[in-house]
Structures are given as structure tokens and as C-alpha cells.
Design a protein around this motif. Structure first.
Motif, short mmCIF file in Angstrom:
data_model
loop_
_atom_site.label_atom_id
_atom_site.label_comp_id
_atom_site.label_asym_id
_atom_site.label_seq_id
_atom_site.Cartn_x
_atom_site.Cartn_y
_atom_site.Cartn_z
N ASP A 166 -41.80 -7.69 -4.90
CA ASP A 166 -41.89 -9.29 -4.68
C ASP A 166 -40.69 -9.60 -3.86
N LYS A 167 -39.82 -8.80 -3.34
CA LYS A 167 -38.85 -9.05 -2.59
C LYS A 167 -38.99 -8.34 -1.06
N PRO A 168 -38.39 -8.84 0.04
CA PRO A 168 -38.67 -8.34 1.15
C PRO A 168 -38.05 -6.94 1.29
N THR A 169 -37.02 -6.55 0.66
CA THR A 169 -36.59 -5.32 0.43
C THR A 169 -37.32 -4.56 -0.87
N LYS A 170 -38.47 -3.81 -0.54
CA LYS A 170 -39.40 -3.38 -1.53
C LYS A 170 -38.45 -2.45 -2.80
N VAL A 171 -37.58 -1.86 -2.18
CA VAL A 171 -36.76 -0.77 -3.26
C VAL A 171 -35.25 -1.24 -3.06
N THR A 172 -34.64 -1.67 -4.14
CA THR A 172 -33.30 -1.80 -4.25
C THR A 172 -32.38 -0.71 -4.61
N ILE A 173 -31.09 -0.44 -3.83
CA ILE A 173 -30.27 0.80 -4.10
C ILE A 173 -29.31 0.16 -4.77
N SER A 174 -28.89 0.88 -5.92
CA SER A 174 -27.53 0.47 -6.69
C SER A 174 -27.00 1.84 -7.32
N LEU A 175 -25.83 1.63 -8.03
CA LEU A 175 -25.20 2.76 -8.55
C LEU A 175 -25.12 2.61 -10.00
#
Length: 523
Positions: A166-175
Motif C-alpha cells: 500500500d506504499k510507494p516502496t512496495k518492499v521495505t528494507i530494515s535490519l
């Protein structure tokens, strides 16, 4: 009109199947709306939702989002999306409305392909960022420590990918927070170090660094984890650890230029007749005393300097003088036996230097090794850390004092160096009184502690007596030197009981241990 719409059921076909929309459902879903000035009949999509759910359960086949998956080498590979099949409810409702408006009671459902929420094209920028992150080694450096580098193998296990369609960046990178904490803990293990004061020893008339000082370092975990996260996600290649620095109280250069030009006092005793274990104890304590430094105004403790008088601390079992019962003194087996000779030799040097003696305890009977020059009868110092007996003195010279010792197999020699305060130390000859003759009968301890047939001479016969030694310390103007409000004009008094010749005799295990007088067998 409405009557026509609900006059009979409607048949919906699609994907080789058919479904019936009965008149009751049609009637319940029937609604009206104004179109071009005319009232038109239509169906309410919400009311038909259960009907469409029934169809969707049969024809809908979900697709699959595109994904980024790490391979065995830690590189992220694109798994393409898969298109699904689904009932187009809006189009199907339009077809039903059109059929009913035309007076027809059959319609064709709109069933077709449906793209998943995340397709391959959405992941192109995410993959580019991951590739950049993993291709950039992370270097963590801190002044005074070797740089630590983390590579792809260290970074990839930390990465977490979350789908956010549902966001412009379809996949979020985190650690992974736990992984970051583990990385910070690894850094702490490499960067942390305890603060350490410099340790100095007296050597060659000057103070030398024995153990250099070291600043303390303690890594701040949360701030360091934040720094690591920013560097990894931004692929910057460097991160700054957050370190708390603690400076040592005594730095390696604290005694630069301190020298010891003058010998203030000296002591010597003979230990050549000692058994092997006693000689070991004498030499070990002498070694640990060598190089001791005493700051101006400080109090020196013999026990603290030579360490615990235990086997674990390197000392061996020999012999020492003990009060074994009320009024009865004997030489007995004792761990660290013999180190009193070192404290006595040190006392000789301290005494001749005129230094304030704060704690000194005499032996229960006189020890012959203390008599030769520069010692004197009645000047000894016994120590026993288990019973709290210590030898302590103060440095009131106004300068550092260094102790130099040597034990060469024959004699213990102890010299005290510093800066001559200009004192005159007057020591009178001992005044001996109340002489008590020893019992002439030798004592034999028949024991299993030594080899069968061996005889050890462990104590010699000596008079008991009282001794008084007067010492007066004056400055260059002839005034008595004061320490802690007390004049260094003192008579040191000692009292000793007489001792007997005492031997140990090794006997077989079959014979009972006992102490006898007169002869080794007691006959």
C-alpha cells in the motif's frame, strides 16, 4: 421495470460453470437511481456480495508477489510474480444490470487475470539498493585500535524485507535489532578494555614502568547500533563506534624524571642454613619485595607487597614459630615459613633509615639470623597475614622511596633508596635484661612427615631475654623529627622466651608419632 427484474431467477455463467441468482435475492438487492431524468432500476453491489463470494470461492486463483530471495552466496535473486485469476465483480455486476434492463435473465460473469500487489518491476529499485549494501564492506575504526571490517557474510543475515504493497516502496528494507545488538557486542569484545594505572618499580636508581597505563574504553551499545544501521542501510562503508573513555589515575609518564640518589638504609641476614622449602620462601618474598616504590606520605605494608602467604600464591611449607598452647612456643610446620627473615631484614634497613615504624611484631623467641651486622639483638619483625601480623612503615621523607633486594643463596640484602632528608639517626646499643637460660635437653619430633631415618635440625637452643633499643631521629637543625604529631625518639622493646634444640626424625608409618626429649628414641 422492477416487476420484470424479479419475475424470474437470473443465470450467471462463466469458466464452464453456472450460478443462479434467485428472485428473493434479486428483490432484496433491487434499488433505484435517477438517470437522465428517469428512474432506473439497478442492483446493490453490497447486497450481492455473498453471491459474488460464492462464485469467487470457485473461480478465484490467487497469484504470487514478486520476491527477493538470497542465494547461497548472499546475493538477492528476483523471483518473478505470478498472475492470478479472479472474478471482476464490478464488470460482472454491470453485465447483470444490462441483461436485466434488456429483459434477459442470463448473463456472463467477467473472469480474468489479476496481477498481484507486488510485481517484478516494483522490486527493481529495492534489489539495486540491496546489491549496493552488500557490495560495500563496512569498516568500523577507532583511534588506538585495529579497524574491524564487516563483509557481505556479516551483513546479509541482518537484512529483513517487509512487504508494504500500500506504499510507494512496495518492499521495505530494515535490519534485525537482535543482529545489530550482536554486531555491537562483537565490536565491544574487540574495542572494550579496562582502565589500568601504570605500575612502576625501582631499578638502577630510578623509577621504571613495569606495567604501562591504559585508558579504559567501553562501547555504548544503542548509539553504536544506530550508527551501524545508518551505515549499512546507506551503504556508506564506514561507521563510528560510540566509546566512553576513562583516563587512568596514574599515567606511564607520571614518574618521569623521578630519581633515587641516596641510600637511606640497609639490612642483611644469612639464610644459607635453610632447608630447601624455607630458602624458596625467602627468595620468593625477596623477589616480590624488590622494586617496591613508596610515594611521599604513603604507608608501606609488607604483607600487601609479598602477597598472600599460601600455597596457591607460590609459597611452600617450611617451619615457623607458633604459640601452640598457653605459654608454650614451638617451631612448627608452616606455609611460607621463612618470609619473616625478609621482613626482619627490611626492618633493619627501615630502622637505620629513621623511618616511622607503624606496625612491628616480634617473634616469640629470638631468631639467630637477625643478629649479624647490620642487625642487632632484639631487632626483628614477624609477619603472618592469617593472624593479621604485618610490618608497616611510613615514608615521611618528602620524596619517593625505592626498595632494592637480592637473595643470593647465602644472604638476603635489602637497601632503601630515596633522597636524603638530612636527618641524623642515632641508634643506641641494645639493653639486654631478664636473660632466661634454655632447657639443655633437645626435643625430638618422631614424625611421618619426612623420610624414614632422616633427621632435620629445625630449631636451635637460645636464651630468652628482654631487649630495649633506643632510636632518635633529628633534622639538620637538631630538632627531633615528628610523624603524625609524635616525635621519632623511641625505645623499641622486645621480649623473647628461651628456645630448645629441636629436631624432626623420620619414622615408619607403623610407628606412632610422638615428641620425646633427650634422645631420638626417648630412651
Amino acid at each position: 421495470n422492477a416487476r420484470t427484474v424479479i419475475s424470474q431467477p437470473l443465470t450467471l455463467t462463466g469458466a464452464g460453470q453456472s450460478w443462479t441468482l434467485d428472485t428473493a435475492t434479486l428483490k432484496d438487492a433491487l434499488g433505484y437511481q435517477l438517470l437522465d431524468g428517469h428512474i432506473a432500476v439497478g442492483l446493490d453491489a453490497k447486497k450481492l456480495a455473498p453471491f459474488f463470494d460464492q462464485i469467487g470461492a470457485v473461480v478465484d486463483r490467487p497469484g504470487a508477489n514478486a520476491r527477493l530471495v538470497p542465494d547461497a552466496a548472499g546475493n538477492y535473486q528476483l523471483q518473478p510474480d505470478k498472475t492470478g485469476v479472479a472474478l471482476d465483480r464490478a464488470a460482472t455486476l454491470t453485465a447483470i444490470d444490462a441483461a436485466l434492463t434488456a429483459g434477459q435473465h442470463s448473463a456472463v460473469a467477467t473472469i480474468g487475470p489479476k496481477a498481484p500487489p507486488i510485481v517484478a518491476a516494483d522490486l527493481a529499485p529495492v534489489k539495486a539498493q540491496l546489491d549496493k549494501m552488500l557490495a560495500t564492506p563496512l569498516v568500523v575504526s577507532f583511534p588506538g585500535a585495529s579497524a574491524i571490517t564487516f563483509t557481505r557474510a556479516d551483513i546479509q543475515p541482518l537484512i529483513r524485507l517487509a512487504e508494504t504493497p500500500d506504499k510507494p516502496t512496495k518492499v521495505t528494507i530494515s535490519l534485525d535489532p537482535a543482529g545489530l545488538s550482536a554486531l555491537a557486542a562483537l565490536l565491544a569484545g574487540k574495542l572494550n578494555q579496562p582502565v589500568r594505572d601504570a605500575v612502576f618499580v625501582y631499578e638502577d636508581r630510578q623509577a621504571k614502568v613495569k606495567v604501562p597505563s591504559q585508558e579504559g574504553r567501553a562501547l555504548q551499545g544503542p548509539l553504536t547500533e544506530q550508527s551501524l544501521q545508518t551505515a549499512i542501510l546507506g551503504a556508506t562503508g564506514t561507521a563510528t563506534p560510540y566509546i566512553i573513555i576513562t583516563k587512568p589515575n596514574i599515567a606511564s609518564d607520571a614518574m618521569a624524571g623521578v630519581t633515587f640518589p641516596d641510600r637511606l638504609g640497609y639490612g642483611r641476614t644469612d639464610y644459607s642454613a635453610s632447608i630447601a622449602t624455607r630458602a624458596h620462601n625467602v627468595e620468593l618474598a625477596t623477589e616480590r619485595l624488590n622494586g617496591a616504590l613508596i610515594p611521599p606520605g604513603a604507608v608501606f605494608s609488607f604483607n600487601a607487597q609479598v602477597g598472600a602467604q599460601t600455597v596457591a600464591n607460590g609459597y611452600q611449607e617450611a617451619y615457623g614459630i607458633a604459640l601452640v598452647s598457653t605459654g608454650k612456643v614451638e617451631t612448627v610446620s608452616s606455609v611460607a615459613g621463612g618470609i619473616c627473615q625478609v621482613s626482619t631484614t627490611l626492618l633493619q634497613g627501615v630502622f637505620s633509615a629513621g623511618l616511622p615504624i607503624l606496625q612491628r611484631n616480634t617473634h616469640l623467641y629470638w631468631v639467630g639470623y637477625a643478629t649479624p651486622a647490620p642487625g642487632m639483638q632484639g631487632l626483628d619483625a614477624t609477619v603472618d597475614d592469617q593472624s593479621g601480623l604485618d610490618f608497616q612503615f611510613a615514608n615521611n621523607t618528602g620524596h619517593w622511596i625505592g626498595i632494592e633486594t637480592v637473595a643470593d643463596g647465602e644472604n638476603v640484602r635489602i637497601a632503601i633508596y630515596g633522597t636524603d632528608p638530612g636527618w641524623t639517626v642515632q641508634i643506641d646499643d641494645p639493653v639486654i635484661s631478664n636473660i632466661k637460660q634454655p632447657d639443655p635437653k633437645p626435643v625430638y619430633e618422631r614424625t611421618h612427615d619426612i623420610p624414614v631415618g632422616q633427621t632435620l635440625y629445625i630449631e636451635h637452643a637460645a636464651d630468652g631475654f628482654d631487649a630495649a633499643i633506643h632510636r632518635r631521629v633529628t633534622d639538620k637543625n637538631g630538632n627531633v623529627v615528628q610523624y603524625d604529631g609524635q616525635p621519632l625518639d623511641t625505645t623499641f622493646k622486645s621480649s623473647y622466651t628461651s628456645s630448645r634444640d629441636r629436631y624432626q626424625v623420620g619414622i615408619p608409618a607403623s610407628e606412632p608419632e610422638k615428641t620425646v626429649e633427650g634422645s631420638p628414641t626417648g630412651e
